[in-house]
Design a protein around this motif. Sequence first.
Motif, PDB file in Angstrom:
ATOM      1  N   MET A 234       1.267  -1.433  -0.667  1.00  0.00           N
ATOM      2  CA  MET A 234       0.031   0.104  -0.103  1.00  0.00           C
ATOM      3  C   MET A 234       1.314   1.407   0.056  1.00  0.00           C
ATOM      4  SD  MET A 234      -2.776   0.952   3.300  1.00  0.00           S
ATOM      5  CE  MET A 234      -4.133   0.376   2.069  1.00  0.00           C
ATOM      6  N   ASN A 235       0.536   2.701  -0.730  1.00  0.00           N
ATOM      7  CA  ASN A 235       1.238   3.665  -0.736  1.00  0.00           C
ATOM      8  C   ASN A 235      -0.008   4.780   0.394  1.00  0.00           C
ATOM      9  OD1 ASN A 235       1.656   6.278  -1.124  1.00  0.00           O
ATOM     10  ND2 ASN A 235       2.009   5.506  -3.272  1.00  0.00           N
ATOM     11  N   LEU A 236       1.457   5.334   1.549  1.00  0.00           N
ATOM     12  CA  LEU A 236       0.028   6.013   2.056  1.00  0.00           C
ATOM     13  C   LEU A 236      -0.385   6.786   1.185  1.00  0.00           C
ATOM     14  CD1 LEU A 236       2.460   6.568   5.657  1.00  0.00           C
ATOM     15  CD2 LEU A 236       0.752   4.524   5.049  1.00  0.00           C
ATOM     16  N   PHE A 237      -0.056   7.571   0.544  1.00  0.00           N
ATOM     17  CA  PHE A 237      -0.440   8.875  -0.249  1.00  0.00           C
ATOM     18  C   PHE A 237      -1.976   8.365  -0.471  1.00  0.00           C
ATOM     19  CE2 PHE A 237       3.701   9.576  -0.275  1.00  0.00           C
ATOM     20  CZ  PHE A 237       3.948  11.012   0.701  1.00  0.00           C
TER      21      PHE A 237
ATOM     22  N   ILE B  52     -10.842   2.274   4.715  1.00  0.00           N
ATOM     23  CA  ILE B  52     -10.448   1.747   4.380  1.00  0.00           C
ATOM     24  C   ILE B  52      -9.305   0.436   5.642  1.00  0.00           C
ATOM     25  CG2 ILE B  52      -7.867   2.915   3.894  1.00  0.00           C
ATOM     26  CD1 ILE B  52      -7.124   1.551   1.385  1.00  0.00           C
ATOM     27  N   ILE B  53      -8.965   1.525   6.759  1.00  0.00           N
ATOM     28  CA  ILE B  53      -8.636   0.195   7.479  1.00  0.00           C
ATOM     29  C   ILE B  53      -9.211  -0.657   7.863  1.00  0.00           C
ATOM     30  CG2 ILE B  53      -6.999   0.265   9.322  1.00  0.00           C
ATOM     31  CD1 ILE B  53      -6.102   1.845   7.968  1.00  0.00           C
ATOM     32  N   LYS B  54     -10.818  -0.928   7.706  1.00  0.00           N
ATOM     33  CA  LYS B  54     -11.343  -1.698   8.473  1.00  0.00           C
ATOM     34  C   LYS B  54     -11.481  -2.585   7.090  1.00  0.00           C
ATOM     35  CE  LYS B  54     -14.462   1.637  10.032  1.00  0.00           C
ATOM     36  NZ  LYS B  54     -14.857   1.038  11.362  1.00  0.00           N
ATOM     37  N   THR B  55     -11.367  -2.666   5.681  1.00  0.00           N
ATOM     38  CA  THR B  55     -10.839  -3.929   4.834  1.00  0.00           C
ATOM     39  C   THR B  55      -9.467  -5.100   4.967  1.00  0.00           C
ATOM     40  OG1 THR B  55      -9.886  -2.565   3.382  1.00  0.00           O
ATOM     41  CG2 THR B  55     -11.827  -2.168   3.268  1.00  0.00           C
ATOM     42  N   MET B  56      -8.810  -4.295   5.843  1.00  0.00           N
ATOM     43  CA  MET B  56      -7.478  -4.438   6.007  1.00  0.00           C
ATOM     44  C   MET B  56      -7.626  -6.129   6.848  1.00  0.00           C
ATOM     45  SD  MET B  56      -5.154  -1.567   6.198  1.00  0.00           S
ATOM     46  CE  MET B  56      -4.599  -0.212   4.697  1.00  0.00           C
ATOM     47  N   SER B  57      -6.383  -7.087   6.688  1.00  0.00           N
ATOM     48  CA  SER B  57      -6.239  -7.824   7.683  1.00  0.00           C
ATOM     49  C   SER B  57      -5.181  -7.473   8.496  1.00  0.00           C
ATOM     50  CB  SER B  57      -5.772  -9.429   6.782  1.00  0.00           C
ATOM     51  OG  SER B  57      -3.864  -9.291   6.015  1.00  0.00           O
ATOM     52  N   ILE B  58      -5.957  -8.108   9.561  1.00  0.00           N
ATOM     53  CA  ILE B  58      -4.110  -8.490  11.037  1.00  0.00           C
ATOM     54  C   ILE B  58      -2.802  -8.549   9.803  1.00  0.00           C
ATOM     55  CG2 ILE B  58      -2.990  -9.464  12.414  1.00  0.00           C
ATOM     56  CD1 ILE B  58      -5.436  -8.015  13.682  1.00  0.00           C
ATOM     57  N   LYS B  59      -2.596  -9.577   8.722  1.00  0.00           N
ATOM     58  CA  LYS B  59      -1.117  -8.924   8.451  1.00  0.00           C
ATOM     59  C   LYS B  59      -0.858  -7.408   7.751  1.00  0.00           C
ATOM     60  CE  LYS B  59       2.619 -10.589   6.917  1.00  0.00           C
ATOM     61  NZ  LYS B  59       2.964  -9.202   5.873  1.00  0.00           N
ATOM     62  N   GLU B  60      -1.864  -7.617   6.814  1.00  0.00           N
ATOM     63  CA  GLU B  60      -2.177  -6.200   6.152  1.00  0.00           C
ATOM     64  C   GLU B  60      -1.640  -4.820   7.321  1.00  0.00           C
ATOM     65  OE1 GLU B  60      -4.451  -6.741   2.131  1.00  0.00           O
ATOM     66  OE2 GLU B  60      -5.097  -6.614   4.105  1.00  0.00           O
ATOM     67  N   MET B  61      -2.448  -4.749   8.284  1.00  0.00           N
ATOM     68  CA  MET B  61      -2.344  -3.849   9.409  1.00  0.00           C
ATOM     69  C   MET B  61      -1.222  -3.911   9.719  1.00  0.00           C
ATOM     70  SD  MET B  61      -6.257  -3.442  10.443  1.00  0.00           S
ATOM     71  CE  MET B  61      -6.611  -4.847  11.820  1.00  0.00           C
ATOM     72  N   GLU B  62      -0.642  -4.464  10.399  1.00  0.00           N
ATOM     73  CA  GLU B  62       0.758  -4.814  10.736  1.00  0.00           C
ATOM     74  C   GLU B  62       2.344  -4.098   9.776  1.00  0.00           C
ATOM     75  OE1 GLU B  62       0.327  -8.641  14.032  1.00  0.00           O
ATOM     76  OE2 GLU B  62       1.615  -8.890  12.140  1.00  0.00           O
ATOM     77  N   ASP B  63       2.054  -4.645   7.893  1.00  0.00           N
ATOM     78  CA  ASP B  63       2.671  -4.065   7.432  1.00  0.00           C
ATOM     79  C   ASP B  63       2.554  -2.570   7.455  1.00  0.00           C
ATOM     80  OD1 ASP B  63       3.582  -6.732   7.325  1.00  0.00           O
ATOM     81  OD2 ASP B  63       1.711  -6.880   5.143  1.00  0.00           O
ATOM     82  N   LEU B  64       1.071  -2.162   7.702  1.00  0.00           N
ATOM     83  CA  LEU B  64       0.918  -0.856   7.242  1.00  0.00           C
ATOM     84  C   LEU B  64       1.638   0.301   9.145  1.00  0.00           C
ATOM     85  CD1 LEU B  64      -0.899   1.558   6.427  1.00  0.00           C
ATOM     86  CD2 LEU B  64      -2.475   0.992   8.003  1.00  0.00           C
ATOM     87  N   ALA B  65       1.906  -0.729  10.177  1.00  0.00           N
ATOM     88  CA  ALA B  65       2.514  -0.093  11.173  1.00  0.00           C
ATOM     89  C   ALA B  65       3.700  -0.389  10.414  1.00  0.00           C
ATOM     90  CB  ALA B  65       1.785  -0.959  11.996  1.00  0.00           C
ATOM     91  N   LYS B  66       4.231  -0.463  10.074  1.00  0.00           N
ATOM     92  CA  LYS B  66       5.796  -0.875  10.015  1.00  0.00           C
ATOM     93  C   LYS B  66       5.983   0.675   8.803  1.00  0.00           C
ATOM     94  CE  LYS B  66       6.953  -5.687  10.909  1.00  0.00           C
ATOM     95  NZ  LYS B  66       6.736  -6.534   9.692  1.00  0.00           N
ATOM     96  N   MET B  67       4.604   0.796   7.722  1.00  0.00           N
ATOM     97  CA  MET B  67       5.283   2.070   6.321  1.00  0.00           C
ATOM     98  C   MET B  67       4.720   3.263   7.124  1.00  0.00           C
ATOM     99  SD  MET B  67       2.860   1.785   2.559  1.00  0.00           S
ATOM    100  CE  MET B  67       2.839   0.185   3.545  1.00  0.00           C
TER     101      MET B  67
END
Length: 620
Positions: A1-4, A11-26
Motif C-alpha cells: 500500500m502507498n500511504l498517499f 479503508i482500514i476496516k477492509t484490511m487483514s491483521i497482516k496488512e495492518m501490521e505491514d501498514l504499521a511498519k510503513m
Amino acid sequence: MNLFDIKDPSIIKTMSIKEMEDLAKMIRSFLIENISRTGGHLSSNLGIVELTIAMHYVFSSPKDKFIFDVGHQSYVHKILTGRSAEFAHLRQYKGISGFQKRKESIHDVWEAGHSSTSLSAALGMATARDLNHENYQVVPVIGDGALTGGMAMEALNQIGSDKRRMVIIFNDNNMSISENVGAMDQAFTKLRVSKPYTTLKHDLKGALSTSKFGKSVLHTMQNVKNAVKENVVDTSIFGDFNLDYIGPIDGHNLPSLIRVLKLASENDGPVVVHVLTKKGKGYSYAEEDKTGSWHGVSPFDVRTGKSLSQMPMGHVSWSEVLSSTLTSLAAKNKDIVAITPAMKSGSKLQNFFDKYPERSFDCGIAEEHAMTFAAGLAVSGKRPFISVYSSFLQRAYDQINHDVARMNLPVVIGIDRCGLVGEDGETHHGVFDIAMLRHIPNMILSQPKDAKEAQNLLYSAFQQKEHPYAIRYPRGNVPFEKAKEYTYIEPGTWTSWSFDEHSRLIIITYGDCVDKIISKAQVNQMPITVVNARFFKPLDGDMLERLCQMELPILLYETDMLAGGLSSSILEYANDHGYTRHFVRLGIEDHFVEHGSISQLRKLERLDINSLFDIISSYL
C-alpha cells in the motif's frame, strides 16, 4: 500500500491483521523519514501507531469522535485520514499543524496544545450527544503523564458520576516528556505489573467452562465484562472513580487491541482501556531516550540520530543561561530550591537536579500545584525558583495572583519560551504573559536583552526578599560568558543608547531586539535613541518622564500582544501624567498567531527588523 493513497480511514476496516501490521511498519518509516526533515514530535507518535490503526478499525471517524490529549501524538491519525501528502510541510507556515486542527479535517474534532483537557472535552461531547439523542462513541486518548494533571482528575470525578458512554484509552508509556514522577505513577506501576487482560480473560473462560452456569455466562458478553470488572476494577485507581476498567493490554499487539476495543465499545457506560506502549518504538535512539530529547525534535540525521541544527560557537540556550546561573547561586544560598512541572529537560534543570537532589522538585504536569507549592516554600523561608513555559503559565494564573502575589511572597518565576515560539503555533506562543501578570499587585516583571543581563536579573531576584519576581526569556540561543561576579539591578530601571546627541527618534523595546536594533542603527548611522525597557513592571518613571518631555516621535516596539503589554502601560503612564503626545505602537494585534518559523511569523506580523527600519526611515 502507498500511504498517499489513503484518503479515508474506512479503508482500514477492509484490511487483514497482516496488512495492518505491514501498514504499521510503513507508517513508522514514513514518520522517521519525514520528521527527520521537518522536525516535530517523534517519540509519542512512534509509540501510538498500532493503537491508532486499531481505533480506526473498530470505530468510525468522524462519526465517532477521537480526542488526542495534548494532540501532538495525532500524526498517525492524520496519515490515516488522508493527510500523508501534506507531511512535507508539517508545522511549517501554511502547512499542516503538529496538533489536531479542526479546520484541517472533519476527523479533527478537538484542538489542544496543553495537557489534560481531553476528558473534560469528551464528557462535554458525550453529554451533548445524549441530550440530542444521537448515537456515536467518544474516544479520548490520554497518557499517564497527562493524568497527573488536576483537570483530568476533576473530569474523571464527573465521568464516574454521570456514567455517560465513552471509551477512555489510557495510553501508558511511563513517560510524559521525560520519565514520570509521583504517587500517581506509582499507582500506575502496580497496574502495569498486574495480570494482563488477555491472560485474565483466558483464565476466566477456563474457570467458567467448568460449570453449567459458567457456560451460560460465556454466551453473554455483558457477563464476561462483569466478570472482568469484578476481577480487575477493585485493584484499579479507576475503580475508585466508579469506572469500568480493562487492562493492561499490549499496545503493539493489533489482535489484542482490536478485540479489547470492540469489547469496550459495547459497554453501556464509561470504560477505561489501559494500553501499554513503548514511546519511540521502532527507532532505537528514541526508544532508549529517558530525558525527553526525542519528544520534540529539530531535523536530524536518521542514521546517526544527530541533530542537523548546530548551536553557534559560544552560544547556549536562554534556558541554560538561567539554569546555570541558578546552580551557581544555589552554591552560596542553601535556601534556593528549584521546581519544575514536568519540564526538567526542556528548562535545562537537569544539572541542578543532579547537583542538589534534595532541593529539586518535579511536580509532574501540574502547574497550579507547582506554583502554590512554591508559595508554601517561600512562606516558610525558602527561596524557590519555578521554571514554567509561558504558554503553560496561564494555567497557574490564579495561584500567582491568589497564593503568591497577594501574600507578597518572594517566589522567582522563570517564564521560559516567551514570545513567538514558531512551529508549535497558537497553543504554544508565549505572547500573553506580560498582559497576564502586569496588572497583578506586588509583581516585578522583567526580560533581559542578553545573557549578561539575564544573569544579573536572576541574581537581583534572589537579592530582594520583598516581592514575587518574574523573568521571561525566549526560545533559542544567545552568546554566553559566565559572569565572574554579579551586579544588582534595581527593579524599574531602564537603560538607553544613542548614536549621537542629536537623536531624531526614540524606540522603546525589550529583550534580544534591543541589541539587534542598536547594531543595525550603528551600521546605518541612524540618529535614534534605543531604550531597553527591561522591566515591564515597575516602569522606569524617571526615564519615561524625560522621554515624554522630548519633542521626538516615540516608537513602542514589542513582539508580544499589544493589548495589555508594554505599550499599554506606557500609554497609561503618559495619560496619568498629562503628556498629550502621539506614540506609534508596533506589536501583535488582536488575533492568535498561526504556526511557522519565528522569522516568518514576525514578517507576517510586520514585526521583523526590516519592517521596523522601514518605519524608522519614514520618520527620519
